[in-house]
Structures are given as C-alpha cells and as structure tokens.
Scaffold this motif. Structure first.
Motif, PDB file in Angstrom:
ATOM      1  N   ASP A 110      18.859  -0.829  -3.424  1.00 53.03           N
ATOM      2  CA  ASP A 110      19.984   0.040  -3.022  1.00 53.03           C
ATOM      3  C   ASP A 110      19.943   1.395  -3.711  1.00 53.03           C
ATOM      4  OD1 ASP A 110      21.037  -1.814  -1.372  1.00 53.03           O
ATOM      5  OD2 ASP A 110      22.508  -2.592  -2.802  1.00 53.03           O
ATOM      6  N   GLU A 111      19.676   1.349  -5.011  1.00 51.89           N
ATOM      7  CA  GLU A 111      19.792   2.584  -5.800  1.00 51.89           C
ATOM      8  C   GLU A 111      18.531   3.432  -5.792  1.00 51.89           C
ATOM      9  OE1 GLU A 111      21.035   1.497  -9.718  1.00 51.89           O
ATOM     10  OE2 GLU A 111      23.054   0.927  -9.056  1.00 51.89           O
ATOM     11  N   HIS A 112      17.416   2.859  -5.408  1.00 51.32           N
ATOM     12  CA  HIS A 112      16.150   3.605  -5.475  1.00 51.32           C
ATOM     13  C   HIS A 112      15.409   3.582  -4.135  1.00 51.32           C
ATOM     14  CE1 HIS A 112      16.251   4.285  -9.844  1.00 51.32           C
ATOM     15  NE2 HIS A 112      16.939   3.155  -9.845  1.00 51.32           N
ATOM     16  N   PRO A 113      15.825   4.447  -3.234  1.00 52.63           N
ATOM     17  CA  PRO A 113      15.188   4.474  -1.916  1.00 52.63           C
ATOM     18  C   PRO A 113      13.701   4.821  -1.991  1.00 52.63           C
ATOM     19  CG  PRO A 113      16.711   6.320  -2.206  1.00 52.63           C
ATOM     20  CD  PRO A 113      16.925   5.413  -3.361  1.00 52.63           C
ATOM     21  N   GLU A 114      13.279   5.415  -3.105  1.00 54.49           N
ATOM     22  CA  GLU A 114      11.866   5.790  -3.228  1.00 54.49           C
ATOM     23  C   GLU A 114      10.977   4.577  -3.544  1.00 54.49           C
ATOM     24  OE1 GLU A 114      14.121   6.175  -5.508  1.00 54.49           O
ATOM     25  OE2 GLU A 114      13.292   5.976  -7.522  1.00 54.49           O
ATOM     26  N   ILE A 115      11.591   3.454  -3.933  1.00 58.56           N
ATOM     27  CA  ILE A 115      10.807   2.254  -4.238  1.00 58.56           C
ATOM     28  C   ILE A 115      10.855   1.301  -3.042  1.00 58.56           C
ATOM     29  CG2 ILE A 115      10.549   0.274  -5.796  1.00 58.56           C
ATOM     30  CD1 ILE A 115      12.113   1.895  -7.910  1.00 58.56           C
ATOM     31  N   ASN A 170       0.821  -1.206   0.000  1.00 58.13           N
ATOM     32  CA  ASN A 170       0.000   0.000   0.000  1.00 58.13           C
ATOM     33  C   ASN A 170       0.858   1.261   0.000  1.00 58.13           C
ATOM     34  OD1 ASN A 170      -2.432   1.197  -0.157  1.00 58.13           O
ATOM     35  ND2 ASN A 170      -3.283   0.112   1.619  1.00 58.13           N
ATOM     36  N   ASN A 171       1.790   1.318  -0.937  1.00 63.06           N
ATOM     37  CA  ASN A 171       2.657   2.488  -1.075  1.00 63.06           C
ATOM     38  C   ASN A 171       2.667   2.915  -2.527  1.00 63.06           C
ATOM     39  OD1 ASN A 171       4.319   3.358   1.444  1.00 63.06           O
ATOM     40  ND2 ASN A 171       4.183   1.120   1.580  1.00 63.06           N
ATOM     41  N   ASP A 172       3.303   4.044  -2.776  1.00 66.16           N
ATOM     42  CA  ASP A 172       3.279   4.632  -4.105  1.00 66.16           C
ATOM     43  C   ASP A 172       4.005   3.767  -5.151  1.00 66.16           C
ATOM     44  OD1 ASP A 172       2.839   6.488  -6.059  1.00 66.16           O
ATOM     45  OD2 ASP A 172       4.727   7.538  -5.653  1.00 66.16           O
ATOM     46  N   THR A 226       8.631 -14.423 -10.440  1.00 69.22           N
ATOM     47  CA  THR A 226       7.683 -13.444 -10.969  1.00 69.22           C
ATOM     48  C   THR A 226       7.864 -12.167 -10.159  1.00 69.22           C
ATOM     49  OG1 THR A 226       6.008 -15.015 -11.752  1.00 69.22           O
ATOM     50  CG2 THR A 226       5.231 -12.817 -11.204  1.00 69.22           C
ATOM     51  N   LEU A 227       7.876 -11.044 -10.849  1.00 69.89           N
ATOM     52  CA  LEU A 227       7.962  -9.751 -10.181  1.00 69.89           C
ATOM     53  C   LEU A 227       6.642  -9.027 -10.389  1.00 69.89           C
ATOM     54  CD1 LEU A 227      11.449  -8.666 -11.567  1.00 69.89           C
ATOM     55  CD2 LEU A 227      10.982  -9.491  -9.271  1.00 69.89           C
ATOM     56  N   LEU A 228       6.087  -8.499  -9.311  1.00 67.22           N
ATOM     57  CA  LEU A 228       4.873  -7.691  -9.436  1.00 67.22           C
ATOM     58  C   LEU A 228       5.188  -6.268  -9.008  1.00 67.22           C
ATOM     59  CD1 LEU A 228       1.856  -9.798  -8.076  1.00 67.22           C
ATOM     60  CD2 LEU A 228       2.543  -9.443 -10.438  1.00 67.22           C
ATOM     61  N   VAL A 229       4.649  -5.328  -9.764  1.00 66.77           N
ATOM     62  CA  VAL A 229       4.777  -3.914  -9.411  1.00 66.77           C
ATOM     63  C   VAL A 229       3.422  -3.465  -8.863  1.00 66.77           C
ATOM     64  CG1 VAL A 229       5.215  -1.599 -10.301  1.00 66.77           C
ATOM     65  CG2 VAL A 229       6.459  -3.552 -11.254  1.00 66.77           C
ATOM     66  N   PHE A 230       3.432  -2.869  -7.680  1.00 66.52           N
ATOM     67  CA  PHE A 230       2.192  -2.378  -7.070  1.00 66.52           C
ATOM     68  C   PHE A 230       2.203  -0.862  -6.976  1.00 66.52           C
ATOM     69  CE2 PHE A 230       2.450  -6.683  -5.442  1.00 66.52           C
ATOM     70  CZ  PHE A 230       1.131  -7.125  -5.480  1.00 66.52           C
ATOM     71  N   LYS A 231       1.035  -0.293  -7.092  1.00 62.95           N
ATOM     72  CA  LYS A 231       0.866   1.133  -6.844  1.00 62.95           C
ATOM     73  C   LYS A 231      -0.344   1.264  -5.928  1.00 62.95           C
ATOM     74  CE  LYS A 231       0.713   5.429  -9.498  1.00 62.95           C
ATOM     75  NZ  LYS A 231       1.811   6.136  -8.871  1.00 62.95           N
ATOM     76  N   ASN A 232      -0.118   1.772  -4.755  1.00 58.77           N
ATOM     77  CA  ASN A 232      -1.180   1.925  -3.752  1.00 58.77           C
ATOM     78  C   ASN A 232      -2.042   0.661  -3.597  1.00 58.77           C
ATOM     79  OD1 ASN A 232      -0.302   4.576  -3.419  1.00 58.77           O
ATOM     80  ND2 ASN A 232      -1.547   5.254  -5.158  1.00 58.77           N
ATOM     81  N   GLY A 233      -1.371  -0.453  -3.502  1.00 56.65           N
ATOM     82  CA  GLY A 233      -2.069  -1.703  -3.223  1.00 56.65           C
ATOM     83  C   GLY A 233      -2.537  -2.467  -4.454  1.00 56.65           C
ATOM     84  N   GLN A 234      -2.503  -1.822  -5.618  1.00 60.59           N
ATOM     85  CA  GLN A 234      -2.990  -2.487  -6.841  1.00 60.59           C
ATOM     86  C   GLN A 234      -1.823  -2.972  -7.709  1.00 60.59           C
ATOM     87  OE1 GLN A 234      -6.238  -3.159  -7.527  1.00 60.59           O
ATOM     88  NE2 GLN A 234      -6.468  -2.345  -5.446  1.00 60.59           N
TER      89      GLN A 234
END
Lengths: 100, 287
Positions: free
Chosen positions: A44-49, A16-18, A73-81
């Motif tokens: 390491d390189e992207h503290p915002e993620i 549940n993060n950006d 498998t890698l999933l990318v989430f944006k605000n829980g989705q």
C-alpha cells in the motif's frame, strides 16, 4: 499498489523488476498470518515496490527452486536476482531496509 | 471458556491473575517445572521484607495468595497454543485442552537455541523451531528433533504426519520418557552442510546424515509458543507494547521473557499491567 498473487505463470515476469518483494506462505502457518498484513502494508505504502505472495501449497516447485524450507520466508529480488532473504516473522522496517 | 489462561505461576503470572480475579474474571494459571524465582536463595531488594525472603517462599506465597482469592492454579505442562479466531484460543496440555478468550505468557525467559556450532548459520536452511510450520518441507525425508522432554516428543509427533524417519537427539541429556521414535543421547559437536543442513557430528566422531533439524529444548516456553503463533520477537524476548500486549490481539506477555530488568518488581508490575489491560479489552469486546 495491490499485492500480486504469484504462480508459475507470472513469477518470472514479476521478479524481473527493479524492486520486488515475495512472501512465501501457507494458509495453515501461524506466523505467516501475522506476516501477511505487514506485507500488504508495504504494498500500500510503496507503489514503487512490486509485492507478491506465493502459496507454497500450490507452487512447491518455485519454493524448492529458491531453497525455501521454512515459512514465512521473504525474498527480495532485483531484476530477477534474489538479493535479500528473511526467514520467520519480520518487521516492516527490516524488510524495507533491504529493499531501499 | 476462561476469560484468561495464564502460563507461568511466577510473580508476573500471579500478579496478573490477582488483578483479573479481583475484576471477577474467570482465570486459570498453568505452570510446570521450577520457576527462576524458586532458585533464588534470597531476595533482598524487594519491598516489604526486612531481612529478605527466599525465592522459594516468595514464589509459594504468591501461588497461595492467588488460590486464597479463588484463582485456579494447576500444575500441567502446556505443549501447544493455538489461535482459532478472535477471543478463541486453545491451550493444549499433556492431558487436557482448555479454551480461553485471552492468554498471558509469563513463563520466564528460556534459551531457545542450543549452544551447538552451526545452529545459527543454518536457521532457515534446515534448522527450524516449528514442526507444524515447516514439517511440510520434509516429506519422506530424514529429520531429527533436538530436545529431551515432552515438548520434543510433541514436535516429533507433529513431524510424523509427513515423515517416519525421525530421531530424537538429546545432546548429552538423559531421556526418561517413553518414545516411539529412536533416541540418541550422544553429545553433539557440530551441525553443518553446504547450502542446507546435511549432518550432525557427535562427540565420538561419527556423523549422522539428515535433511532437517527441529529444535525443542526442555519444557516448551513462552518464546517457543510465540514463534509458532506469530508473536513478534526480539531475539529470545517477546515484544510487547506499554500494556504488555503482543502483536496478536488477546495475547499478552509479562515478566522475564519480555526482556529488560530480570527483577521481581518488574515482573509484578508487568503482570498488573497485563491483567488490567485484559479487563479493559474484554469489556470493549462485549459490545
């Protein structure tokens, strides 16, 4: 930032993060071992993620919920989705492209 | 323990073997089935052969040249590679298992995907290329392996640890091996489902319902092994650096399966690069 070990307890809170990246893996899977340092490097390189790893052996219910049938498998989430999915060994640039 | 096991006896593999053997390395070359070079009627653009040379002769000459130098060359089908740790690889063939410090994959290019409607759409949704990685998700479910060789049988055996409902689908090819699993030789028209794979449609109009399909076409090739080990791929080609090294220390690839020009001269050059870099790599590791 360090990689977060995900479990049933913290999974919903973390996603549940950006900008969130989750690596579904298992210790016995060859390509997962090669994916892992790439994911570490992004953390390491992207503290915002927010970057998390989920061991499917321990947390099969979450893997099932998200329809994971292949690892890594890698999933990318944006605000829980879930907004992005990569199946199989994936390059850093491709992953970042989907998050940015 | 070999210094290097080379899979493939075409111009890339043999060229690498020559450079390694001349540096006193302990080398084994394994090959199986027909090389792409053997099928070439006449090679007319390679240095040093006025009037050209048949692909078959060039191929056989290469193997002879390596053998004359003392390289071990064996016809054995490789069915699995595994990475146990630095300088420790296992190469499993139908009847043997070898250990090596490094591996060169020089098997030529091979199509990984069968030309069946729906396969690409359901990759990661029930279509898999690695039984050992993904079998886990199909515990007690119904699965099929598409293929018609020892490689397909070996994938089916891996799946047997998690489920007993396994069918081998040959997609219209013949199946000449002994199999403990049911074999269906009908041609496949389409695979499909909703969220995940649910069925295979055959050319006689009948459907087989299932939960997962594992692809294991023909003889296991470099790209099949690469996928399982975690070697970075670019579509069906293996990604290498300027010295033919993959993203895994100790694994090299050269020849047609690295993409680019599908030419003998390129394969020979890449084999030389791989061989020389392994000599350097092994020296660095000796410390």
């Amino acid at each position: 930032m360090s990689v977060i070990k995900l479990s049933e307890k913290n999974f919903d809170e973390v996603i549940n993060n950006d900008k969130v990246l989750v690596d579904f893996y298992a210790d016995w899977c060859g390509p997962c071992k090669m994916q892992s340092p790439i994911v570490d490097n992004i953390a390491d390189e992207h503290p915002e993620i927010k970057v998390g790893k989920l061991n499917i052996d321990d947390e099969m219910d979450i893997a099932e919920k998200y329809g994971i049938v292949s690892i890594p498998t890698l999933l990318v989430f944006k605000n829980g989705q879930p907004v992005g999915k990569f199946v199989g060994l994936t390059r850093k640039e491709e992953i970042l492209g989907a998050i940015e | 323990m070999y210094d290097s096991v080379i899979i493939g006896a075409g111009p890339a593999g043999i060229s690498a073997a020559l450079y390694l053997k001349r540096a006193n390395k302990n080398v084994l070359v394994l090959y199986h089935g027909e090389s792409q070079l053997e099928k070439a009627h006449l090679i007319d653009n390679y240095y040093g052969f006025p009037g050209g040379i048949s692909g078959k002769d060039l191929y056989n000459n290469g193997i002879k040249q390596a053998q004359n130098l003392g390289v071990e060359v064996k016809e054995e089908e490789v069915i699995n590679l595994s990475f146990n740790g630095p300088l420790d690889f296992s190469i499993k063939t139908l009847n043997n298992e070898y250990k090596s410090k490094t591996i060169i994959i020089a098997t030529g290019n091979k199509k990984l995907r069968p030309n069946i409607k729906g396969i690409v759409d359901f990759e990661g949704k029930g279509i898999s290329y690695c039984a050992i990685c993904d079998g886990f998700f199909y515990r007690k479910k119904k699965v099929a392996v598409i293929g018609n060789s020892n490689y397909a049988l070996s994938e089916a055996e891996d799946l047997h640890n998690v489920t007993s409902d396994i069918t081998i689908l040959t997609n219209g090819e013949s199946f000449d091996l002994k199999s403990e699993f049911p074999v269906d030789t009908r041609k496949i028209v389409e695979v499909g489902g909703e969220e995940k794979i649910q069925y295979v449609l055959f050319d006689d109009g009948s459907k087989m319902e299932l939960n997962g399909i594992f692809i294991a076409l023909g003889t296991a090739g470099g790209a099949d092994f690469a996928k399982k080990l975690g070697v970075m791929m670019n579509k069906d080609s293996i990604e290498v650096n300027e010295n033919m090294k993959t993203n895994i220390n100790g694994i090299y690839a050269c020849g047609n399966l690295t993409g680019g020009l599908l030419q003998v001269n390129k394969a020979v050059y890449e084999g030389a690069l791989a061989g020389l870099d392994i000599v350097k790599y092994l020296k660095e590791q000796e410390v």
